[in-house]
Design an enzyme around this catalytic site. Structure first.
Site, PDB file in Angstrom:
ATOM      1  N   ASP A 194       5.739   3.859   8.486  1.00 24.12           N
ATOM      2  CA  ASP A 194       6.021   2.270   7.785  1.00 24.12           C
ATOM      3  C   ASP A 194       5.839   1.442   8.796  1.00 24.12           C
ATOM      4  O   ASP A 194       7.050   1.210   9.622  1.00 24.12           O
ATOM      5  CB  ASP A 194       7.297   2.765   6.870  1.00 24.12           C
ATOM      6  CG  ASP A 194       7.728   1.369   6.160  1.00 24.12           C
ATOM      7  OD1 ASP A 194       6.728   0.611   6.064  1.00 24.12           O
ATOM      8  OD2 ASP A 194       8.639   1.477   5.869  1.00 24.12           O
ATOM      9  N   ASP A 204       1.301  -4.187   5.963  1.00 26.41           N
ATOM     10  CA  ASP A 204       2.317  -3.183   5.850  1.00 26.41           C
ATOM     11  C   ASP A 204       1.584  -1.787   5.245  1.00 26.41           C
ATOM     12  O   ASP A 204       1.068  -1.776   4.278  1.00 26.41           O
ATOM     13  CB  ASP A 204       3.085  -3.868   4.758  1.00 26.41           C
ATOM     14  CG  ASP A 204       4.200  -3.019   4.261  1.00 26.41           C
ATOM     15  OD1 ASP A 204       4.653  -2.196   5.152  1.00 26.41           O
ATOM     16  OD2 ASP A 204       5.013  -3.061   3.273  1.00 26.41           O
TER      17      ASP A 204
END
Length: 472
Positions: free
Chosen positions: A115, A344
């Site tokens: 992440d 992201d």
């Protein structure tokens, strides 16, 4: 992270309802959807819900955390590159990707979500005194929320690791370097606890520790990466964590996995995400150090502002559809004016602030006007791609223009995505203005992305993610 399945509407056998010619071109597709297609749509619906929560989390994070002090790191060594395999989580019904990480001494293997929007590496964990530790976490939680223990396939047995060392709440690290640490400190030797909120209804609770990871070079030789800050999570809430054992923090910050790994292997890392619908045996990779398989490539400016941590903002200049640059207000791309764009890996779909979203979907849908529309909640624009008119339609190109001239030209499947057999939808969602736009992992698929932290550049190149294989 990116992360309520909605009840899939049941479609009857093929019938067509009459529509008034003056009404919209939208048709409702009446046919039976097989289980595999239903699963695909449910996965995307879950991802969209999680993305929405994540957008609100991102908006609330910037500027709210205590500023973390810089930490001393060893001088970088460019002699090697470490590599980790990455899978699409489609087989588990999620919109996430997984990376295999070995933690502890002796090493224990886990599947974590890589992440780029997180600055806490954590794993589901069991440690002596966990009950007492979690009482401290509960004391520090807001609004009296209750924590729930997550069912996990793998649990890190911290007591069995010789390299596991809890961080005390009285330490300088806890008080100044961990911006999301709770202030609760019953006694000097008590552990430094956290309640890490990814979004409403999604969080992880536990305590910090120093730990080591076993990493692997391309020649299969292994070594210990020491000095990692790792969260020992005994309770987690949220659908994002059902299929994983935790999170690998790839965000920008002083205590992330990236900060330690890039300090040892050069100030850059890269990853390549396979097609998000790939089977379990298809793997991409995450590397730290120079990527030997990345040729000369376009790059864009990375904005690594300490007050924007842990997010990677990229300097966007505009978007074009079918070669025509859209008249999107420049403020949409300016993070100082409430906008900006982040890359992201934890978000599934690409998110556009309202001023950009309206122009992009209007431009794309205008050029797809001949293809019959279908209604598939929660998408705004979906099409019956089994229609003969679809075969005769040329899908317009979509490009992201970066400051400096580089352009991202993703394949059609990255912005006109399959949600069921014969059904495709525009893979964008909107966020209110002012708001941050997000390049999600479907838009990133089948590209190598290199984050050059020293030179503050984001490089990219098409690839099918097989080692050494690039697309033209």
């Amino acid at each position: 992270m990116s992360w309520l399945p909605l009840l899939l509407f049941l479609l009857s056998t093929a019938t067509q309802e009459s529509v008034n010619a003056a009404e919209s071109n939208i048709l409702t597709l009446h046919r039976r959807i097989e289980h595999s297609n239903a699963s695909r749509l449910e996965r995307l619906r879950t991802a969209i819900h999680g993305d929405g929560l994540r957008q609100r989390m991102i908006a609330g994070v910037i500027g709210r955390r205590r500023k973390a002090n810089e930490v001393d790191v060893p001088l970088p060594s460019l002699e090697s590159t470490i590599e980790m395999p990455v899978w699409s989580g489609a087989y588990t019904g999620t919109g996430q990707y997984f990376v295999r990480v070995r933690l502890g001494t002796p090493a224990q293997p886990f599947l974590l979500v890589p992440d780029t929007g997180s600055d806490l590496t954590w794993v589901t964990c069991r440690y002596r005194g966990t009950t007492d530790l979690m009482s401290a976490v509960k004391d520090g939680r807001k609004n009296g929320q209750r924590s729930r223990r997550r069912r996990a396939k793998r649990i890190f047995e911290a007591d069995l690791s010789r390299s596991f060392h809890p961080i005390s709440c009285s330490s300088m690290s806890c008080q100044t370097e961990l911006p999301f640490a709770l202030t609760t400190c019953p006694k000097a030797t008590s552990p430094c606890t956290y309640d890490y909120e990814y979004a409403q209804g999604s969080s992880a609770q536990g305590f910090f520790a120093n730990e080591s990871a076993t990493v692997e070079f391309p020649n299969r030789r292994r070594m210990k990466l020491k000095g990692l800050v790792v969260g020992c999570t005994s309770s987690a809430v949220g659908s994002s964590f059902v299929s994983s054992d935790g999170v690998l923090a790839l965000g920008h910050g002083p205590n992330t996995f990236v900060s330690r790994a890039t300090a040892r292997f050069g100030q850059r890392f890269s990853y390549c995400l396979v097609d998000h619908l790939s089977p379990r045996n298809a793997t991409g990779y995450l590397t730290f150090g120079p990527n030997p398989f990345l040729p000369p490539h376009p790059s864009a400016p990375l904005i690594l502002d300490p007050f924007l941590q842990p997010f990677y903002y990229v300097a966007v200049a505009g978007i074009s559809v079918a070669g025509e640059v859209l008249r999107i207000p420049p403020s949409v791309w300016n993070y100082r004016r409430g906008g900006g764009v982040i890359v992201d890996s934890g978000s599934t779909l690409t998110v556009l602030a309202d001023p950009a979203y309206g122009l992009v979907v209007n431009a794309l849908s205008h050029r797809l006007a001949e293809v019959p529309r279908v209604q598939v909640d929660p998408f705004d624009y979906c099409y019956n791609w089994s229609s003969p008119k679809a075969a005769a339609t040329c899908v317009p190109s979509f490009e992201v223009h970066f400051v400096g001239g580089a352009r991202l030209s993703p394949p059609v499947k990255s912005y006109l995505i399959d949600v069921a057999d014969g059904v495709k939808c525009l893979g964008f969602t909107s966020t209110p203005w002012p708001g941050v736009s997000i390049i999600g992992n479907i838009m990133q698929q089948e590209h190598i992305w290199e984050f050059d932290l020293e030179n503050q550049r984001l490089g990219f190149h098409p690839s099918n993610c097989a080692t050494g294989t690039l697309f033209p």
